[in-house]
Motif scaffolding. Structure first.
Motif, mmCIF file in Angstrom:
data_model
loop_
_atom_site.group_PDB
_atom_site.id
_atom_site.type_symbol
_atom_site.label_atom_id
_atom_site.label_comp_id
_atom_site.label_asym_id
_atom_site.label_seq_id
_atom_site.Cartn_x
_atom_site.Cartn_y
_atom_site.Cartn_z
ATOM 1 N N ASN A 164 0.851 -1.183 0.000
ATOM 2 C CA ASN A 164 0.000 0.000 0.000
ATOM 3 C C ASN A 164 0.892 1.239 0.000
ATOM 4 O OD1 ASN A 164 -2.514 -1.393 0.161
ATOM 5 N ND2 ASN A 164 -2.142 -1.732 2.350
ATOM 6 N N PRO A 165 0.411 2.345 -0.555
ATOM 7 C CA PRO A 165 1.257 3.544 -0.613
ATOM 8 C C PRO A 165 1.812 3.979 0.737
ATOM 9 C CG PRO A 165 -0.651 3.809 -2.030
ATOM 10 C CD PRO A 165 -0.872 2.540 -1.276
ATOM 11 N N ILE A 169 8.689 0.441 3.140
ATOM 12 C CA ILE A 169 9.575 -0.445 2.376
ATOM 13 C C ILE A 169 10.616 -1.063 3.292
ATOM 14 C CG2 ILE A 169 11.323 -0.526 0.553
ATOM 15 C CD1 ILE A 169 9.725 1.699 -0.863
ATOM 16 N N ILE A 194 11.634 -0.318 -7.275
ATOM 17 C CA ILE A 194 10.496 0.311 -6.597
ATOM 18 C C ILE A 194 9.706 1.123 -7.612
ATOM 19 C CG2 ILE A 194 9.775 1.877 -4.753
ATOM 20 C CD1 ILE A 194 12.518 1.340 -3.425
ATOM 21 N N GLY A 195 8.397 0.835 -7.700
ATOM 22 C CA GLY A 195 7.524 1.626 -8.556
ATOM 23 C C GLY A 195 7.230 0.960 -9.880
ATOM 24 N N SER A 261 14.219 3.098 -9.274
ATOM 25 C CA SER A 261 12.804 3.415 -9.064
ATOM 26 C C SER A 261 12.205 4.025 -10.321
ATOM 27 C CB SER A 261 12.642 4.363 -7.870
ATOM 28 O OG SER A 261 13.310 5.590 -8.096
ATOM 29 N N THR A 264 4.899 5.450 -10.450
ATOM 30 C CA THR A 264 3.910 4.377 -10.325
ATOM 31 C C THR A 264 2.511 4.946 -10.157
ATOM 32 O OG1 THR A 264 3.484 2.278 -9.184
ATOM 33 C CG2 THR A 264 4.032 4.168 -7.807
ATOM 34 N N SER A 268 -0.586 2.391 -5.886
ATOM 35 C CA SER A 268 0.343 1.250 -5.871
ATOM 36 C C SER A 268 1.704 1.619 -5.291
ATOM 37 C CB SER A 268 0.555 0.712 -7.297
ATOM 38 O OG SER A 268 -0.665 0.327 -7.888
ATOM 39 N N LYS A 269 2.392 0.601 -4.786
ATOM 40 C CA LYS A 269 3.807 0.700 -4.433
ATOM 41 C C LYS A 269 4.448 -0.679 -4.655
ATOM 42 C CE LYS A 269 5.265 3.104 -0.741
ATOM 43 N NZ LYS A 269 5.650 3.372 0.683
ATOM 44 N N VAL A 271 7.235 -3.376 -5.092
ATOM 45 C CA VAL A 271 8.616 -3.493 -4.632
ATOM 46 C C VAL A 271 9.115 -4.909 -4.951
ATOM 47 C CG1 VAL A 271 10.228 -3.313 -2.710
ATOM 48 C CG2 VAL A 271 8.184 -1.873 -2.739
#
Length: 509
Positions: A164-165, A169, A194-195, A261, A264, A268-269, A271
């Motif tokens: 989740n945003p 991480i 990431i992204g 990265s 996105t 979303s996130k 990873v």
């Protein structure tokens, strides 16, 4: 003006690059290993790094693979808009032809590990093709190629998540690292993507592993953006877990954390996390139409001189007449020098043994595990006067589900492999008063020198996965799980996580 790249120059460059990285560590990674060795305070971990460094120099001198798992090839090919190739082969076909030549080279043959029909018969392609190729068009009149040969032990520990945003991480990564065990052969590098989208994150994580090891420079100058801040935080916090070299506990688990990265979606996130092992193999080069790549060998003066011949404190054991009583005297963390006869076998061989036993059929003629040790290995083909090619251990957890069968139905005495064992295997070892011994992953050429005789006993069609008989002299191993079920991969990291805190050790000043 258009640049013409000759098809043969491209193929030759891929061939040269893959041969080069099979026996030369990247110099930035070598320097990082040297620093890790110098500062390590846990002796078993320090000894493991020493073996990796000695193995690295042996491979550089002998032009033989750093690890028996010579990997699956990944190529990132950036083609300038003003470039034209002069042949009729696609980029995929050219990379595959260079791969085929590199892996089938008679002077330094590399292990062929690629299987077709992955959900079905899983048949070896015999030349390690096809490679995984990522192609992008860029401005300019040159072609840049990034090549890697990635082993399965580290690749299999890859992780992917859609956070989740608002999720952290750092928290997710620190949760994953301990569950990865030691099968990825630390110390190494962690790559993060990431992204973007799910698949974009995974590709970025893989490409990030090809960036230079430069964490010391980043520490000195300080971070300039969010990705660099995240690199520093993860480098510090991952090492504070105390996992250490080969999972034995210690000061260095990662020598760098690399991040790429991409923008996105608002909801979303993505990873992706991909580790690179102690047998780090990658290179990049640029073709400008003037001919194939010219790779200059590094000077052997770059490697440290480390003497690992001193066996003080090690127990020399003779396996041909080993008894349960002697095995019960071995203690977790103890160093042994193995002498005598061992058998080999890994995934495919274990599956065939299980199928034969389930059908009430005998094992092949000449295969008898009673009172024997099995070594989880798939060696590189031998050349010249070699008894066997580089023959380091494979990840043992893949054989965990077969441990009760091998100990109770086949009469196996003990096992040799790399990294940790799961709860099922440890419980079976304890129940049957067996033992699990750990050889150093990333020291395959060094280990092969302890093998004095080798022959195939069964399942020859499986190639590197066939059952073999080895006769070894002073093969160095560590007691990883003793007959009481004591497990160094739980004891070591727990101890050194506390020790790092007690020492107030500084990873970032």
């Amino acid at each position: 003006m258009t640049t013409v790249i000759k098809q043969q120059d491209f193929i030759d460059s891929v061939y040269e690059g893959l041969q080069y990285i099979s026996y030369y560590h990247p110099m930035d990674f070598l320097e990082a290993l040297k620093k890790a060795y110098e500062r390590e305070q846990n002796q078993p971990a320090k000894d493991a790094i020493a073996q990796i460094l000695v193995n690295s120099k042996m491979c550089a001198m002998g032009h033989r693979p750093l690890c028996q798992d010579t990997g699956i090839v990944t190529a990132f090919v950036e083609i300038g808009m003003d470039v034209r190739f002069d042949g009729d082969m696609t980029v995929q076909e050219m990379v595959d032809e260079g791969t085929r030549r590199a892996y089938c080279d008679p002077d330094n043959p590399l292990r062929k590990s690629v299987l077709r029909d992955p959900a079905g018969d899983r048949v070896n392609t015999k030349d390690n093709t096809p490679a995984v190729v990522h192609i992008s068009m860029v401005k300019g009149d040159k072609v840049t190629v990034k090549l890697a040969s990635k082993g399965g032990g580290s690749e299999n520990k890859s992780k992917l998540v859609m956070l989740n945003p608002s999720d952290s991480i750092v928290d997710w990564v620190l949760e994953q690292i301990p569950h990865m065990g030691a099968g990825w052969c630390p110390p190494g590098v962690i790559g993060l993507g990431i992204g973007g989208t799910m698949e974009k994150a995974a590709v970025m994580a893989k490409e990030a592993l090809m960036d230079p090891v430069d964490i010391d420079e980043l520490i000195k100058r300080g971070p300039k953006n969010a990705d660099e801040k995240l690199r520093l935080e993860l480098y510090d916090k991952i090492n504070r877990l105390g996992i250490g070299a080969q999972g034995l506990g210690g000061l260095t688990t990662v020598v760098d954390v690399k991040i790429k990265s991409y923008p996105t979606h608002a909801t979303s996130k993505p990873v992706a996390l991909i580790p690179n092992c102690a047998a780090s193999r990658h290179i990049d080069f640029t073709l400008d139409g003037s001919g194939p790549v010219n790779l200059v060998p590094p000077s052997l003066s770059n490697w440290p001189d480390i003497d690992i011949s001193n066996s003080k404190g090690a127990r020399r054991v003779f396996l041909d007449n080993i008894t349960r009583e002697e095995i019960n005297s071995w203690k977790v963390g103890e160093t042994l020098l193995l002498n005598g006869t061992i058998l080999t076998g890994r995934d495919a061989a274990h599956k065939r043994i299980a199928d034969l036993l389930a059908a009430g059929k005998p094992l092949p003629d000449g295969v008898d595990f009673h009172g024997k040790f099995i070594y989880y290995v798939g060696p590189v083909p031998a050349v010249r006067d070699e008894v066997v090619g580089p023959a380091g251990p494979t990840t043992s957890t893949r054989m965990d589900k077969f441990v009760p069968m091998m100990l109770e139905q086949c009469g196996l005495m003990g096992m040799i492999g790399k990294a940790d064992r799961g709860d099922l295997a440890v419980e079976s070892i304890k129940k049957n008063k067996s033992v699990y011994l750990m050889a150093v992953g990333g020291a395959a050429y060094l280990v092969s020198k302890a093998i004095k005789k080798a022959r195939v006993l069964a399942f020859e069609d499986l190639g590197m996965e066939a059952i073999r008989e080895f006769v070894v002299e002073d093969m160095p191993v560590t007691v990883a799980v003793d007959s009481e079920g004591n497990n160094i991969h739980k004891i070591g990291p727990a101890k050194w996580k506390d020790e790092i805190q007690r020492l107030n050790f500084k990873y970032i000043d």
